[in-house]
Design a protein around this motif. Structure first.
Motif, PDB file in Angstrom:
ATOM      1  N   SER A   1       1.985  11.040 -10.666  1.00  0.00           N
ATOM      2  CA  SER A   1       3.454  11.099 -10.816  1.00  0.00           C
ATOM      3  C   SER A   1       4.052  12.250  -9.978  1.00  0.00           C
ATOM      4  O   SER A   1       5.456  12.563 -10.060  1.00  0.00           O
ATOM      5  CB  SER A   1       3.633  11.600 -12.251  1.00  0.00           C
ATOM      6  N   PHE A   2       3.378  12.854  -9.225  1.00  0.00           N
ATOM      7  CA  PHE A   2       3.919  13.853  -8.245  1.00  0.00           C
ATOM      8  C   PHE A   2       3.280  13.729  -6.637  1.00  0.00           C
ATOM      9  O   PHE A   2       2.419  13.202  -6.501  1.00  0.00           O
ATOM     10  CB  PHE A   2       3.241  15.163  -8.761  1.00  0.00           C
ATOM     11  N   TYR A   3       4.207  13.759  -5.868  1.00  0.00           N
ATOM     12  CA  TYR A   3       3.730  14.007  -4.477  1.00  0.00           C
ATOM     13  C   TYR A   3       4.454  15.165  -3.657  1.00  0.00           C
ATOM     14  O   TYR A   3       5.144  16.029  -4.299  1.00  0.00           O
ATOM     15  CB  TYR A   3       4.535  12.683  -3.871  1.00  0.00           C
ATOM     16  N   THR A   4       4.057  15.595  -2.658  1.00  0.00           N
ATOM     17  CA  THR A   4       4.464  16.740  -1.884  1.00  0.00           C
ATOM     18  C   THR A   4       4.964  16.403  -0.803  1.00  0.00           C
ATOM     19  O   THR A   4       4.967  15.622   0.182  1.00  0.00           O
ATOM     20  CB  THR A   4       3.323  17.722  -1.626  1.00  0.00           C
ATOM     21  N   ILE A   5       6.031  17.332  -0.303  1.00  0.00           N
ATOM     22  CA  ILE A   5       6.728  17.147   1.072  1.00  0.00           C
ATOM     23  C   ILE A   5       6.502  18.547   1.786  1.00  0.00           C
ATOM     24  O   ILE A   5       7.054  19.695   1.030  1.00  0.00           O
ATOM     25  CB  ILE A   5       8.288  17.068   0.819  1.00  0.00           C
ATOM     26  N   GLU A   6       5.814  18.775   2.746  1.00  0.00           N
ATOM     27  CA  GLU A   6       5.916  19.964   3.615  1.00  0.00           C
ATOM     28  C   GLU A   6       7.271  20.688   3.970  1.00  0.00           C
ATOM     29  O   GLU A   6       8.008  19.758   4.654  1.00  0.00           O
ATOM     30  CB  GLU A   6       4.752  20.053   4.479  1.00  0.00           C
ATOM     31  N   THR A   7       7.585  21.745   3.871  1.00  0.00           N
ATOM     32  CA  THR A   7       8.787  22.352   4.544  1.00  0.00           C
ATOM     33  C   THR A   7       8.612  23.490   5.358  1.00  0.00           C
ATOM     34  O   THR A   7       7.327  23.932   5.417  1.00  0.00           O
ATOM     35  CB  THR A   7       9.847  22.964   3.266  1.00  0.00           C
TER      36      THR A   7
ATOM     37  N   ALA B   1      -7.021  29.407  -4.457  1.00  0.00           N
ATOM     38  CA  ALA B   1      -6.430  28.669  -5.397  1.00  0.00           C
ATOM     39  C   ALA B   1      -5.318  29.463  -6.080  1.00  0.00           C
ATOM     40  O   ALA B   1      -5.414  30.560  -6.248  1.00  0.00           O
ATOM     41  CB  ALA B   1      -7.566  28.428  -6.387  1.00  0.00           C
ATOM     42  N   LEU B   2      -4.030  28.883  -6.035  1.00  0.00           N
ATOM     43  CA  LEU B   2      -2.997  29.464  -6.611  1.00  0.00           C
ATOM     44  C   LEU B   2      -2.278  28.596  -7.634  1.00  0.00           C
ATOM     45  O   LEU B   2      -2.630  27.492  -7.964  1.00  0.00           O
ATOM     46  CB  LEU B   2      -1.893  29.782  -5.341  1.00  0.00           C
ATOM     47  N   GLU B   3      -1.417  29.231  -8.371  1.00  0.00           N
ATOM     48  CA  GLU B   3      -0.533  28.594  -9.487  1.00  0.00           C
ATOM     49  C   GLU B   3       0.604  29.037  -9.292  1.00  0.00           C
ATOM     50  O   GLU B   3       1.103  30.429  -9.312  1.00  0.00           O
ATOM     51  CB  GLU B   3      -1.302  28.726 -10.826  1.00  0.00           C
ATOM     52  N   MET B   4       1.731  28.272  -9.329  1.00  0.00           N
ATOM     53  CA  MET B   4       3.126  28.448  -9.405  1.00  0.00           C
ATOM     54  C   MET B   4       3.544  28.025 -10.949  1.00  0.00           C
ATOM     55  O   MET B   4       3.413  26.960 -11.333  1.00  0.00           O
ATOM     56  CB  MET B   4       3.971  27.737  -8.234  1.00  0.00           C
TER      57      MET B   4
ATOM     58  N   PRO C   1       8.564  31.210 -20.531  1.00  0.00           N
ATOM     59  CA  PRO C   1       8.865  31.203 -18.930  1.00  0.00           C
ATOM     60  C   PRO C   1       7.992  30.789 -18.117  1.00  0.00           C
ATOM     61  O   PRO C   1       8.041  30.512 -17.081  1.00  0.00           O
ATOM     62  CB  PRO C   1       9.259  32.688 -18.859  1.00  0.00           C
ATOM     63  N   ASP C   2       6.740  30.536 -18.712  1.00  0.00           N
ATOM     64  CA  ASP C   2       5.597  29.953 -17.672  1.00  0.00           C
ATOM     65  C   ASP C   2       5.487  28.460 -18.252  1.00  0.00           C
ATOM     66  O   ASP C   2       3.940  27.988 -18.202  1.00  0.00           O
ATOM     67  CB  ASP C   2       4.317  30.852 -17.896  1.00  0.00           C
ATOM     68  N   ALA C   3       6.147  27.695 -18.797  1.00  0.00           N
ATOM     69  CA  ALA C   3       5.771  26.334 -19.497  1.00  0.00           C
ATOM     70  C   ALA C   3       5.310  25.315 -18.414  1.00  0.00           C
ATOM     71  O   ALA C   3       4.411  24.548 -18.902  1.00  0.00           O
ATOM     72  CB  ALA C   3       6.891  25.843 -20.180  1.00  0.00           C
ATOM     73  N   VAL C   4       5.782  25.242 -17.084  1.00  0.00           N
ATOM     74  CA  VAL C   4       5.351  24.611 -16.008  1.00  0.00           C
ATOM     75  C   VAL C   4       4.204  25.267 -15.257  1.00  0.00           C
ATOM     76  O   VAL C   4       4.657  26.493 -14.784  1.00  0.00           O
ATOM     77  CB  VAL C   4       6.580  23.715 -15.477  1.00  0.00           C
ATOM     78  N   ARG C   5       3.231  24.571 -15.113  1.00  0.00           N
ATOM     79  CA  ARG C   5       2.171  25.322 -13.913  1.00  0.00           C
ATOM     80  C   ARG C   5       1.539  24.312 -12.860  1.00  0.00           C
ATOM     81  O   ARG C   5       1.231  23.178 -13.192  1.00  0.00           O
ATOM     82  CB  ARG C   5       1.177  25.677 -14.982  1.00  0.00           C
ATOM     83  N   VAL C   6       1.922  24.594 -11.706  1.00  0.00           N
ATOM     84  CA  VAL C   6       1.541  23.930 -10.657  1.00  0.00           C
ATOM     85  C   VAL C   6       0.393  24.529  -9.794  1.00  0.00           C
ATOM     86  O   VAL C   6       0.588  25.685  -9.378  1.00  0.00           O
ATOM     87  CB  VAL C   6       2.555  23.482  -9.712  1.00  0.00           C
TER      88      VAL C   6
ATOM     89  N   VAL D   1       2.309  28.973   2.646  1.00  0.00           N
ATOM     90  CA  VAL D   1       2.036  28.237   3.899  1.00  0.00           C
ATOM     91  C   VAL D   1       0.609  28.844   4.363  1.00  0.00           C
ATOM     92  O   VAL D   1       0.328  30.275   4.399  1.00  0.00           O
ATOM     93  CB  VAL D   1       3.109  28.849   4.840  1.00  0.00           C
ATOM     94  N   PRO D   2      -0.197  28.241   4.925  1.00  0.00           N
ATOM     95  CA  PRO D   2      -0.301  26.540   4.744  1.00  0.00           C
ATOM     96  C   PRO D   2      -0.735  25.982   3.608  1.00  0.00           C
ATOM     97  O   PRO D   2      -1.667  26.632   3.090  1.00  0.00           O
ATOM     98  CB  PRO D   2      -1.317  26.294   6.013  1.00  0.00           C
ATOM     99  N   PHE D   3      -0.123  25.047   3.210  1.00  0.00           N
ATOM    100  CA  PHE D   3      -0.445  24.342   1.952  1.00  0.00           C
ATOM    101  C   PHE D   3      -1.818  23.400   2.147  1.00  0.00           C
ATOM    102  O   PHE D   3      -2.037  22.643   3.151  1.00  0.00           O
ATOM    103  CB  PHE D   3       0.494  23.311   1.474  1.00  0.00           C
ATOM    104  N   ARG D   4      -2.864  23.195   1.369  1.00  0.00           N
ATOM    105  CA  ARG D   4      -3.993  22.545   1.394  1.00  0.00           C
ATOM    106  C   ARG D   4      -3.870  21.301   0.425  1.00  0.00           C
ATOM    107  O   ARG D   4      -3.952  20.243   1.118  1.00  0.00           O
ATOM    108  CB  ARG D   4      -5.338  23.188   1.305  1.00  0.00           C
ATOM    109  N   GLU D   5      -3.843  21.443  -0.778  1.00  0.00           N
ATOM    110  CA  GLU D   5      -3.752  20.148  -1.594  1.00  0.00           C
ATOM    111  C   GLU D   5      -3.267  20.645  -3.035  1.00  0.00           C
ATOM    112  O   GLU D   5      -3.212  21.885  -3.410  1.00  0.00           O
ATOM    113  CB  GLU D   5      -5.235  19.846  -1.740  1.00  0.00           C
ATOM    114  N   LEU D   6      -2.649  19.673  -3.627  1.00  0.00           N
ATOM    115  CA  LEU D   6      -2.035  19.814  -5.102  1.00  0.00           C
ATOM    116  C   LEU D   6      -3.374  19.619  -5.807  1.00  0.00           C
ATOM    117  O   LEU D   6      -3.716  18.369  -5.560  1.00  0.00           O
ATOM    118  CB  LEU D   6      -0.991  18.784  -5.311  1.00  0.00           C
ATOM    119  N   THR D   7      -3.702  20.396  -6.885  1.00  0.00           N
ATOM    120  CA  THR D   7      -4.898  20.260  -7.599  1.00  0.00           C
ATOM    121  C   THR D   7      -4.350  19.773  -9.168  1.00  0.00           C
ATOM    122  O   THR D   7      -5.164  19.291  -9.749  1.00  0.00           O
ATOM    123  CB  THR D   7      -5.815  21.311  -7.526  1.00  0.00           C
ATOM    124  N   GLY D   8      -3.175  19.921  -9.424  1.00  0.00           N
ATOM    125  CA  GLY D   8      -2.593  19.542 -10.804  1.00  0.00           C
ATOM    126  C   GLY D   8      -1.503  19.966 -11.212  1.00  0.00           C
ATOM    127  O   GLY D   8      -1.047  21.158 -10.706  1.00  0.00           O
TER     128      GLY D   8
END
Length: 169
Positions: free
Chosen positions: A97-103, A56-59, A124-129, A73-80
């Motif tokens: 409201s969000f979708y992913t595109i693999e690059t 589990a990661l957070e950007m 500086p950390d207001a958005v968290r994916v 890489v490799p991406f598994r799923e967007l959790t929120g």
């Protein structure tokens, strides 16, 4: 900023298989070998941007952008997708409201056309994916006619790194 939210379970390499490849026939150094595997896996992941085990990661980002690139890489799923509102409280954005595109270098998280961009706290950390990355089964053998999967190349590289450290010790 990329943050690891969970510790992956297990090792990125099968210990018994690695010992066989290295001609190590005893078990008295298993703990040391496992520690070297963990260290070299971490170093490999930092260098390549690849994630070997499900994690589990957070950007985090200072503001909204579309797309927001996740360099893993490799991406598994967007959790929120979360954000800090004007009062500094964490809120969850609507996942529809969000979708992913693999690059080649990860995944882009994009907002749909109808997404209303909430006002953010001035941090500086207001958005968290939040998302999951890592291989499903790193020990699976490929079909005979298939190209060698990338995760097997990763395993070979980590094995070589581990063997070098182990031999020097």
């Amino acid at each position: 900023m990329l943050i690891q939210r969970s510790q992956p379970d297990g090792l990125a390499l099968d210990l018994a298989r690695l010992k066989s490849q290295m001609n190590v026939g005893h078990d008295d150094q298993d703990a040391s070998l496992a520690q070297i595997i963990q260290g070299e896996t971490g170093r490999y992941e930092l260098f390549t941007g690849r994630t070997m085990l499900p994690t589990a990661l957070e950007m985090q980002a200072a503001g909204w952008s579309s797309p927001l690139h996740l360099p893993v890489v490799p991406f598994r799923e967007l959790t929120g997708v979360f954000y800090l509102d004007q009062d500094g409280l964490e809120q969850e954005a609507d996942s529809a409201s969000f979708y992913t595109i693999e690059t080649v270098s990860g995944v882009d998280v994009c907002a749909t056309d109808g997404f209303r961009w909430p006002t953010l706290a001035a941090r500086p950390d207001a958005v968290r994916v939040r998302f999951m990355a890592g291989h499903d089964d790193s020990y699976a053998e490929p079909p005979a006619a298939a190209l060698i999967p990338r995760h097997m190349i990763d395993e070979v590289m980590i094995s070589l790194m581990v063997a070098r450290i182990f031999d020097e010790g």
